[in-house]
Design an enzyme around this catalytic site. Structure first.
Site, PDB file in Angstrom:
ATOM      1  N   HIS A 207       4.812   0.050 -12.762  1.00 49.65           N
ATOM      2  CA  HIS A 207       3.619   0.145 -11.919  1.00 49.65           C
ATOM      3  C   HIS A 207       3.581  -1.065 -11.005  1.00 49.65           C
ATOM      4  CE1 HIS A 207      -0.473   0.715 -10.576  1.00 49.65           C
ATOM      5  NE2 HIS A 207      -0.508   1.879 -11.191  1.00 49.65           N
TER       6      HIS A 207
ATOM      7  N   LEU B 118      -3.225  -3.272 -16.353  1.00 54.42           N
ATOM      8  CA  LEU B 118      -3.108  -2.394 -15.191  1.00 54.42           C
ATOM      9  C   LEU B 118      -4.257  -2.590 -14.197  1.00 54.42           C
ATOM     10  CD1 LEU B 118      -1.803   0.123 -13.849  1.00 54.42           C
ATOM     11  CD2 LEU B 118      -3.377   1.493 -15.212  1.00 54.42           C
TER      12      LEU B 118
ATOM     13  N   ARG C 142       6.986   9.580 -11.762  1.00 54.35           N
ATOM     14  CA  ARG C 142       5.723  10.308 -11.906  1.00 54.35           C
ATOM     15  C   ARG C 142       4.726   9.872 -10.833  1.00 54.35           C
ATOM     16  NH1 ARG C 142       0.876   9.077 -13.919  1.00 54.35           N
ATOM     17  NH2 ARG C 142       1.462   7.229 -15.115  1.00 54.35           N
TER      18      ARG C 142
END
Lengths: 242, 560
Positions: free
Chosen positions: B229, B239, B373
Site C-alpha cells: 500500500h 494504514l 487488487r
C-alpha cells in the site's frame, strides 16, 4: 524506563507484580513495551492484542490506574495524563513498592474476572449483547433504505464503539454489580433506537430499561471520560433514564 | 477427551468467516473456530470502502473492466464477473442488516472515487467501513445463534485419501488439544502480511489458513503477488486509507512536487496501488524523499470540516500514532505490505482440490485480483464470495456422510505429543529473533522492487531460518494462555509462506502488477500470462503454471 506488571498465573486475583526494565524508543506504546518484554525477557507474560492501531479493541487494560488501550497509549504520555475518574477500589488500591515517578503500572482491566496476567474473562461483557438482542431484524426487499446525512450523524458517535470494554472497566457500578450490562451495551441499544431505519425502536429502549440495564446507572460518567473512541455512553444512558 | 462433531467448520471470524457461517447456519450444524474474538478480526481495520456499481450511470461491466485492468490481466474474468455482478446485492444486504453507510444529501449510500476506477463507486461508512461491516455482520451471526469457539488456534487439518475429515485445535485458555470431525471445512483466516516486517496488517495476520492448506495437500496460487500500500504511516506502518486520496489528498515529495504527474499523468494520485507504491519508492531512491525515506500525503487543502466528516479515523491515527494533525501538517507516509493477492488455489465457488475443503476471502485465490487488487474490492470479495462458498459447502455437507473419527483421533494424539515436546524443550533458538529476521529479509529482498540475486539470497536465508526453527525454544511451559507458543506456531506458518512467496517471485521472470522485477521490467504474456501454483510434495515445493480464464476484456498494455 521501568514497567511494573500485575501477574496472575492461575487467574482469580493478582498474585504479585513483576518489574521490567525496557529500552524505550520514540513513539513507543505500552503495547510495544509488552511485546518487548514477552519477546526478550519473559515469554510467560500473557495479554491480548490484534490490530495495534486502536480499532480492534483487544488490549484494554489498567495503565497507571486508568483504563486505556495499550496500543494507543504512548509511554511518554502516561505520567502526564489524568482522566479525572471517580475513584473506586481498583483505581485507588496501590500495590506496595510502586513508584509512580519512575514506573508505569500495568494491570488487568477492572470489573471482569482475571483469567491470567492481563487477560480478563469478557463473557459477561459479550453476553449482554445477546441478552439485549442488539441486532437488527432484517427487512425484506431488494432496495437499500435511505437515510439523511443528519440522521446518519445522530448515530455516528455510537457506531464508533469498538467493544473494548474500557467503559465497563471504568464504571463504579460494574465494580459492584455483576448483573449490570454496562455502558457499551446500553450505548448500542441507543444506537439502534436512534437509527432512523429501525422498524421497532421501542424494543431497544425496553431492553435497555430492564432491571439489569439503565436503572442501575448512577450517571457517574466515568465511561464518557475513559472511552477511547468518544462514544460517550453516559449521555445516551441519561436520555434512556428520562 | 471426546471429539467434537459438526457438519461444517469455518476457521476465522472476520467478514468472510462470519458471512459463510451465517449462510450455513440455517440448514446445518456449523461452528466457527477463531484465534481471536470475532470483533478483533482484521476486517475491522478496513477503512476506505466497498465497491459496487450502484448508480444508473455505472455498470458491473465497467467495474469488471477496471478490476481486470487493475489486475494486469491476471484475474480470472469469470470470477471478476461474479464479483462485480453480485456487488450491489452484497452492499444492500449489509445495509438492510443495519450498516451505517455514509449518505448523500438525498439519503442514498454515498460513493467516493478510488484508485484505478472509472467511476466513484466505493461505498463507505466514513473511513471505518470495515469496522461498520464487521460489527453488523457479527450482530447477524449472533442473531442466527452461530456457535463460536473463541480463542481456539487451529493446529492442523485432517484428511484421508479422498477428503477432509476435520481438524485439530488448541484451546488457548486451557492449552488442551481437541479433535474436530466435520464434513466440510472452510478456511477464512485472512492474509499473511506479517511475513513482512513493515505491514499494515494486524499482528494476528500470519497466514494460518494458507499454511494449513499447503500441509494437507491443497495448492497455493499466485503467492508472489503481494500488494504494497502506498500510504502507510511512517514508523508504525498503520494504514492511511486510499480514501484520503479519493477525497482529494496530494502526494508531495521533498521538493514540493506532486510527483504522480511523472508516473500517471491522467489518474495522478488515484492510479492503482502498485503504480503509486513504485512511484514513491522511485522518488525516495532518486533522492527526492524526506530524511527517513518517506514522502508526504497532504490533506490540508481539504479543510478541517471535510477531514473531520470524511476522514475522522485518519485524523485519530495521525494524532495518536504519528504525533501530528493532518488539518495542520502533511502526513509522512511510505509504502508497506498490505494485502495478499495470492492464497489457497480454488475456483469461484471456493472449491479446492481437496474434497470438503473450501477457501474464501483474503486467504483464498480464486483469482479475482490477479496481480494487483483495486482498493474497495477486498471487503467486496469477502461478502460476495462467502455467501456463495457457504452455499457450496452446505450442499456438499448435506449430501455426504460424516467421516469416521479415527484419523482425527490419531492426529489429535500426534499433535498433543508434538506440542508437549515443544513446550518441554529448555534451550534453543529465539522465536522473536527468527521472526524479526524473516520480516527484515522479506522487506529488503522481496519487496516493491525485486531482482534475481536478491531473491536468491532471500530464499537461502529463509530456508536457513526454517532450519533454525526446528530448534526453537518457546520459553514458557505453562499450558494456559501460552501466547509464546501461539506466536511460535504462527511463525512456523509464516516461514512456510515466506519460502513460497520468494520462490514464486524468483520464478516469475517478468513484471506484472505488484510483482516488479528490475531485471525483467516488461510484462511477458507469452510466458507468464499464467497463474503460478505451488504444492507440497513430500518435503519440497512443486511449482507449475496454469492458464488464466480470459474473457471479453482483451489483454492490453496497462497505462493510467
Amino acid at each position: 524506563m521501568f514497567v511494573r506488571i500485575a501477574r496472575s498465573r492461575d487467574g482469580g486475583a493478582i498474585t504479585h507484580y513483576d518489574l521490567y526494565k525496557i529500552a524505550p524508543t520514540k513513539g513507543m506504546t505500552v503495547l510495544d513495551a509488552l511485546f518487548q518484554i514477552q519477546d526478550k525477557m519473559d515469554p510467560s507474560l500473557s495479554f491480548r492484542y490484534s490490530c495495534r492501531g486502536a480499532v480492534c479493541g483487544s488490549c484494554g487494560m489498567l495503565i497507571n490506574k486508568e483504563p486505556r488501550l495499550a496500543c494507543r497509549t504512548q509511554l511518554s504520555e502516561v505520567q502526564t495524563q489524568d482522566m479525572k475518574l471517580k475513584p473506586f477500589a481498583s483505581l485507588t488500591d496501590r500495590p506496595t513498592g510502586w513508584n509512580p515517578e519512575k514506573e508505569i503500572l500495568v494491570e488487568p482491566l477492572p470489573n471482569l474476572p482475571i483469567e491470567k496476567d492481563l487477560i480478563v474473562d469478557m463473557s459477561r461483557f459479550y453476553d449482554a449483547l445477546e441478552k439485549l438482542k442488539l441486532w437488527v431484524d432484517p427487512v425484506e426487499g431488494d432496495e437499500p433504505r435511505t437515510q439523511s446525512p443528519d440522521d446518519r450523524r445522530k448515530i455516528e458517535r455510537y457506531v464508533n464503539c469498538i467493544m473494548c470494554a474500557i467503559c465497563y472497566g471504568s464504571c463504579p457500578v460494574n465494580a459492584e454489580r455483576e448483573e449490570y450490562v454496562g455502558p457499551a451495551a446500553l450505548a448500542k441499544t441507543w444506537r439502534f433506537y436512534e437509527d432512523s431505519r429501525t422498524d421497532d425502536p421501542e424494543r431497544f429502549v425496553r431492553a435497555a430499561r430492564s432491571a439489569e440495564g439503565a436503572p442501575l446507572c448512577d450517571l457517574i460518567m466515568n465511561c464518557v471520560k475513559a472511552c477511547p473512541k468518544g462514544v460517550a455512553p453516559g449521555g445516551a444512558i441519561r436520555k434512556m433514564k428520562d | 477427551m471426546p471429539l467434537h462433531e459438526h457438519d461444517a467448520l469455518v476457521i476465522g471470524a472476520g467478514l468472510s468467516g462470519l458471512r459463510t457461517a451465517i449462510e450455513l447456519a440455517d440448514h446445518l450444524d456449523v461452528a466457527v473456530l477463531t484465534k481471536v474474538h470475532p470483533l478483533r478480526s482484521h476486517s475491522v481495520a478496513a477503512q476506505g470502502g466497498i465497491n459496487a456499481a450502484m448508480s444508473e450511470d455505472d455498470s458491473w461491466k465497467s467495474h469488471a473492466f477496471d478490476t481486470v485492468k487493475g489486475s494486469d490481466y491476471l484475474a480470472d474474468q469469470d470470477v471478476v464477473e461474479l464479483l462485480t455482478r453480485e456487488a450491489p446485492s452484497a452492499v444492500i444486504e449489509n445495509e438492510q442488516w443495519g450498516t451505517a453507510f455514509s449518505r448523500t444529501e438525498d439519503g442514498r449510500i454515498a460513493q467516493r472515487p478510488f484508485g484505478g476506477a472509472a467511476f466513484p463507486r466505493t461505498c463507505y461508512a466514513a473511513d471505518k467501513t470495515g469496522h461498520n461491516l464487521l460489527h453488523t455482520t457479527f450482530e447477524q451471526a449472533l442473531r442466527k445463534g452461530v456457535r463460536f469457539y473463541h480463542e481456539w488456534f487451529v493446529t492442523s487439518l485432517v484428511r484421508d485419501k479422498e477428503r477432509i475429515c476435520g481438524l485439530t485445535a488448541l484451546e488457548i485458555a486451557t492449552g488442551d488439544i481437541h479433535g474436530f470431525v466435520a464434513k466440510a471445512v472452510v478456511l477464512a483466516t485472512g492474509g499473511f502480511g506479517r511475513v513482512y516486517g513493515h505491514s499494515t496488517n494486524a499482528i494476528i495476520n500470519t497466514g494460518d489458513g494458507c499454511a494449513l492448506a499447503l500441509r494437507v495437500g491443497a495448492p497455493l496460487k499466485d503467492m508472489e503477488f503481494i500488494q504494497f500500500h502506498p500510504t502507510c504511516l511512517h514508523g508504525s506502518a498503520i494504514l492511511i486509507t486510499e480514501g484520503a486520496r479519493g477525497e482529494g489528498g496530494y502526494l508531495v515529495n521533498a521538493k514540493g512536487e506532486r510527483f504522480m504527474s511523472r508516473y500517471a499523468p491522467e489518474k495522478m494520485e488515484l492510479a492503482p496501488r502498485d503504480i503509486v507504491a513504485r512511484a514513491i519508492q522511485t522518488e525516495v531512491k532518486e533522492g527526492r524523499g524526506f530524511d527517513g525515506g518517506h514522502v508526504h500525503l497532504d490533506l490540508r487543502h481539504l479543510g478541517k470540516e471535510r477531514i473531520m466528516e470524511r476522514l475522522p479515523g485518519i485524523r485519530e491515527i495521525c494524532i495518536h500514532f504519528g504525533g501530528m494533525d493532518p488539518i495542520d501538517d502533511p502526513i509522512p507516509i511510505k509504502p508497506g505490505q498490505h494485502y495478499s493477492m495470492g492464497g489457497i488455489h480454488c475456483d469461484k465457488h471456493g472449491v479446492t482440490p481437496v474434497a470438503g475443503l473450501y477457501a474464501v476471502g483474503e486467504n483464498a485465490c480464486m483469482s479475482v485480483h490477479g496481480a494487483n487488487r483495486l482498493g474497495g474490492n477486498s471487503l467486496l470479495e469477502t461478502l460476495v464470495f462467502s455467501k456463495i462458498v457457504g452455499q457450496m459447502a452446505g450442499e456438499y455437507a448435506e449430501k455426504c456422510p460424516a467421516p469416521k473419527g479415527t484419523c482425527v483421533e490419531e492426529e489429535t494424539h500426534r499433535m498433543r505429543e508434538r506440542l508437549q515436546a515443544l513446550l518441554l524443550r529448555e534451550t534453543g533458538e529465539s522465536v522473536s529473533e527468527i521472526r524479526e529476521e524473516m520480516g527484515e529479509i522479506m522487506d529488503r529482498l522481496v519487496g516493491v522492487y525485486r531482482v534475481q540475486d536478491e531473491l536468491e539470497s532471500g530464499l537461502k536465508r529463509i530456508r536457513e531460518l526454517k532450519e533454525k526453527f526446528g530448534n526453537i525454544e518457546v520459553g514458557d511451559g505453562d499450558r494456559r494462555f501460552n501466547y509464546a507458543l501461539i506466536r511460535a506456531l504462527e511463525l512456523e506458518n509464516m516461514l512456510d509462506l515466506a519460502e513460497v512467496i520468494t520462490m514464486g517471485a524468483l520464478m516469475r521472470r517478468e513484471s506484472r502488477g505488484a510483482h516488479w522485477r528490475t531485471d525483467f521490467p516488461a510484462r511477458d504474456d507469452d510466458q507468464f500470462l499464467k497463474h503460478s501454483v505451488f504444492m507440497l510434495v513430500d518435503d519440497w515445493i512443486k511449482t507449475e503454471y496454469i492458464d488464466v480464464n480470459l474473457g471479453e476484456f482483451e489483454v492490453k498494455e496497462r497505462t493510467y
